[in-house]
Each structure stands twice: as structure tokens, then as C-alpha cells.
Design an enzyme around this catalytic site. Structure first.
Site, mmCIF file in Angstrom:
data_model
loop_
_atom_site.group_PDB
_atom_site.id
_atom_site.type_symbol
_atom_site.label_atom_id
_atom_site.label_comp_id
_atom_site.label_asym_id
_atom_site.label_seq_id
_atom_site.Cartn_x
_atom_site.Cartn_y
_atom_site.Cartn_z
ATOM 1 N N SER A 147 0.881 -1.181 0.000
ATOM 2 C CA SER A 147 0.000 0.000 0.000
ATOM 3 C C SER A 147 0.910 1.220 0.000
ATOM 4 C CB SER A 147 -0.851 0.018 1.271
ATOM 5 O OG SER A 147 -1.433 1.293 1.446
ATOM 6 N N TYR A 190 -1.196 -0.630 10.145
ATOM 7 C CA TYR A 190 -1.324 -0.969 8.722
ATOM 8 C C TYR A 190 -0.056 -0.542 7.971
ATOM 9 C CZ TYR A 190 -3.476 -1.040 4.021
ATOM 10 O OH TYR A 190 -3.768 -1.284 2.699
HETATM 11 P P1 NAD Z 1 -11.170 -6.244 -0.247
HETATM 12 O O1 NAD Z 1 -11.708 -5.976 1.112
HETATM 13 O O2 NAD Z 1 -12.072 -6.158 -1.422
HETATM 14 O O3 NAD Z 1 -10.422 -7.654 -0.266
HETATM 15 C C1 NAD Z 1 -9.589 -8.081 0.782
HETATM 16 C C2 NAD Z 1 -9.416 -9.563 0.640
HETATM 17 O O4 NAD Z 1 -8.638 -10.052 1.750
HETATM 18 C C3 NAD Z 1 -10.760 -10.278 0.705
HETATM 19 O O5 NAD Z 1 -10.789 -11.324 -0.255
HETATM 20 C C4 NAD Z 1 -10.776 -10.837 2.105
HETATM 21 O O6 NAD Z 1 -11.571 -12.006 2.237
HETATM 22 C C5 NAD Z 1 -9.305 -11.161 2.305
HETATM 23 N N1 NAD Z 1 -9.056 -11.313 3.733
HETATM 24 C C6 NAD Z 1 -9.266 -10.397 4.719
HETATM 25 N N2 NAD Z 1 -9.012 -10.966 5.913
HETATM 26 C C7 NAD Z 1 -8.634 -12.253 5.660
HETATM 27 C C8 NAD Z 1 -8.260 -13.348 6.480
HETATM 28 N N3 NAD Z 1 -8.246 -13.268 7.813
HETATM 29 N N4 NAD Z 1 -7.942 -14.519 5.886
HETATM 30 C C9 NAD Z 1 -7.971 -14.654 4.542
HETATM 31 N N5 NAD Z 1 -8.325 -13.667 3.712
HETATM 32 C C10 NAD Z 1 -8.660 -12.476 4.277
HETATM 33 O O7 NAD Z 1 -9.951 -5.259 -0.413
HETATM 34 P P2 NAD Z 1 -8.989 -4.953 -1.640
HETATM 35 O O8 NAD Z 1 -9.048 -3.493 -1.830
HETATM 36 O O9 NAD Z 1 -9.238 -5.853 -2.779
HETATM 37 O O10 NAD Z 1 -7.570 -5.279 -0.948
HETATM 38 C C11 NAD Z 1 -6.609 -6.169 -1.484
HETATM 39 C C12 NAD Z 1 -5.227 -5.735 -1.014
HETATM 40 O O11 NAD Z 1 -4.943 -4.427 -1.512
HETATM 41 C C13 NAD Z 1 -5.070 -5.657 0.507
HETATM 42 O O12 NAD Z 1 -3.831 -6.213 0.890
HETATM 43 C C14 NAD Z 1 -5.072 -4.168 0.781
HETATM 44 O O13 NAD Z 1 -4.350 -3.824 1.947
HETATM 45 C C15 NAD Z 1 -4.430 -3.621 -0.470
HETATM 46 N N6 NAD Z 1 -4.734 -2.214 -0.722
HETATM 47 C C16 NAD Z 1 -6.011 -1.803 -0.981
HETATM 48 C C17 NAD Z 1 -6.259 -0.441 -1.183
HETATM 49 C C18 NAD Z 1 -7.641 0.097 -1.486
HETATM 50 O O14 NAD Z 1 -7.812 1.325 -1.515
HETATM 51 N N7 NAD Z 1 -8.616 -0.738 -1.759
HETATM 52 C C19 NAD Z 1 -5.206 0.482 -1.115
HETATM 53 C C20 NAD Z 1 -3.932 0.025 -0.844
HETATM 54 C C21 NAD Z 1 -3.706 -1.323 -0.651
#
Ligand code: NAD
Length: 233
Positions: free
Chosen positions: A123, A136
Site C-alpha cells: 500500500s 497498517y
Molecule cells: P477487499 O476488502 O475487497 O479484499 C480483501 C481480501 O482479503 C478479501 O478477499 C478478504 O476475504 C481477504 N481477507 C481479509 N481478511 C482475511 C483473512 N483473515 N484470511 C484470509 N483472507 C482475508 O480489499 P482490496 O481493496 O481488494 O484489498 C486487497 C489488497 O490491496 C489488501 O492487501 C489491501 O491492503 C491492499 N490495498 C487496498 C487499497 C484500497 O484502496 N482498496 C489500497 C492500498 C492497498
């Protein structure tokens, strides 16, 4: 090639799987079995449980994974003095310990065939600070450090290791963490140079590039995909 994606039912994870499924075998993992049924090969595993993480480690070994995408992640927005030890443990476990453990299980096969691709989804909060998100930020910075160290360690085996650092992405997590913070989504967009959230497909496209032969020289890198947010102000 065999590609394992964690968090495959979430916004970014699903986009990565859908984009790569055309040319590769996808091994999906996540917590929601109903949504996982969308994939031919899947394993339900909650990464907050050590037992389930071990099961996933074995699944990686059994399926000879060529490409590992550590995408699952969790977010917590809270002033440091209100964070509980359990919350710290949960976030560090999910965002940092689990990726490192899964890498340790994927690497022996990758080494044996002298090819592998490891992509961690970090991130921009891991390369810039984010107030009230220190746990985080710390977990995501850890991925950047680990990717550099592993890139050196595995360079002689045809294995590359990189971290993609998304800015705000239009997913459930992106939208809900925007809601938890002190600014509205409109105010956040105003601060982004391109005046928009990144799409999950853009992250998937970067993964597609990093696993391609053209990207074999890209390793140990921390790639900000953030619509300009990390460039300054
Ligand atoms: P999302 O909430 O749509 O997906 C998150 C995924 O992680 C889901 O499939 C969820 O089931 C899984 N997850 C969460 N807790 C879990 C656990 N205990 N065991 C197994 N799986 C688990 O979010 P996203 O935006 O698709 O995020 C994906 C990645 O991108 C993450 O690592 C997040 O930190 C990173 N990210 C997202 C953003 C944003 O703005 N969306 C920004 C920077 C980084």
C-alpha cells in the site's frame, strides 16, 4: 502456469484472477466459500488461523505454484493509543506474517525449477506515513523490506519478488477505509493528482506485467500505483 492468489474474492484479488485466468491455472484462496466456488481450484482458508495458514502452505506445495500473489489484507484506522494488542497481532499476522509464511512454502519448488514470481500487494501507506494507520503502515512497509531482501536472496534462481503499492482503489476496502477516515471520498479525490481512485483492473494489469518475460529484470521493487498520490503536492 500455476498462480495462487490470496484474497481472491475481494475487489483486487478477483480482478487479478479474472485477468490471468485466460492464460493460466488459477488457485484461489479466501474466506468466503460461496464466492470461491466461482473458481475451478480453490481452498477456503482464514489466514488469522495458524492451522488454516498451514493448510494453505501445504496446498501451495501440492499444486507446484509458479506464481504467488499475496493480496489478502486488512486495515485498521485508529489512533495508536486506542489500538489493542489483539488488533496489532491480527493486522501484522494477516498483512505480513502470512505472506512471509506462504513465500517460505512456495520458494522450494520455485528454486527447484529455477523460475518463480512473487508479488506482494502492499500500500502507499507502507511507503508514506498514514496518520492513525500506523499498524497498517508498519505491516505494509514490512512487505517492501522483505521483497528487497528476498529479491537478493533468490536472484540466482530466476525468481523475482516485487511489491505493488496501490493508492486509493475502488473496492470495498478502499471505500470503507475512506468512510472510516476524517475526510469524505470527494475530499480524498481532490487530493489525488489524477482526481480518481485507481481501478482493481489497473493493479491486475501490473501483476500481469510483472509475471511476464519482459519483466524478468524487475525485482526487489516497490511500485507505487496510485494515480500520482506519492509524487508530492
Ligand atoms: P477487499 O476488502 O475487497 O479484499 C480483501 C481480501 O482479503 C478479501 O478477499 C478478504 O476475504 C481477504 N481477507 C481479509 N481478511 C482475511 C483473512 N483473515 N484470511 C484470509 N483472507 C482475508 O480489499 P482490496 O481493496 O481488494 O484489498 C486487497 C489488497 O490491496 C489488501 O492487501 C489491501 O491492503 C491492499 N490495498 C487496498 C487499497 C484500497 O484502496 N482498496 C489500497 C492500498 C492497498
Amino acid at each position: 502456469m500455476n498462480i495462487l492468489v490470496t484474497g481472491a474474492t475481494g475487489g483486487i484479488g478477483k480482478s487479478i484472477c479474472d485477468l490471468l485466468a485466460k492464460n493460466h491455472n488459477i488457485f484461489a484462496t479466501g474466506r468466503n466459500e460461496e464466492l470461491l466456488k466461482h473458481y475451478k481450484n480453490y481452498l477456503k482458508a482464514d489466514l488469522s488461523s495458524f492451522e488454516e495458514m498451514k493448510k494453505l502452505g501445504n496446498y501451495i506445495i501440492e499444486n507446484k505454484i509458479d506464481i504467488l500473489v499475496n493480496n489478502a489484507g486488512g486495515y485498521i484506522y485508529s489512533p495508536i493509543e486506542n489500538v489493542t494488542p489483539q488488533q496489532i497481532e491480527e493486522i501484522i499476522k494477516l498483512n505480513l506474517e502470512a505472506p512471509l509464511y506462504l513465500i517460505s512454502k512456495a520458494v522450494p519448488y520455485m528454486k527447484s525449477q529455477k523460475f518463480g514470481r512473487i508479488i506482494n500487494i502492499g500500500s502507499i501507506s507502507g511507503v508514506l506515513g498514514e496518520a492513525n494507520a500506523s499498524i497498517y503502515s508498519a505491516s505494509k512497509s514490512g512487505l517492501v523490506g522483505a521483497s528487497k531482501a528476498l529479491a537478493l536472496e533468490l536472484a540466482g534462481y530466476g525468481i523475482t519478488v516485487n511489491t505493488i503499492n496501490p493508492g486509493w482503489v475502488d473496492t470495498e476496502m478502499g471505500n470503507s477505509s475512506a468512510e472510516e477516515g476524517d475526510f469524505t471520498k470527494e475530499e480524498l479525490i481532490e487530493c489525488i493528482p489524477q482526481k480518481r481512485f485507481v481501478t482493481p483492473l489497473e493493479i491486475a494489469g501490473m501483476v500481469k506485467y510483472l509475471i511476464s518475460d519482459e519483466a524478468k529484470g524487475v525485482t526487489g521493487q516497490s511500485i507505487n500505483l496510485c494515480a500520482g498520490l506519492t509524487c508530492g503536492y
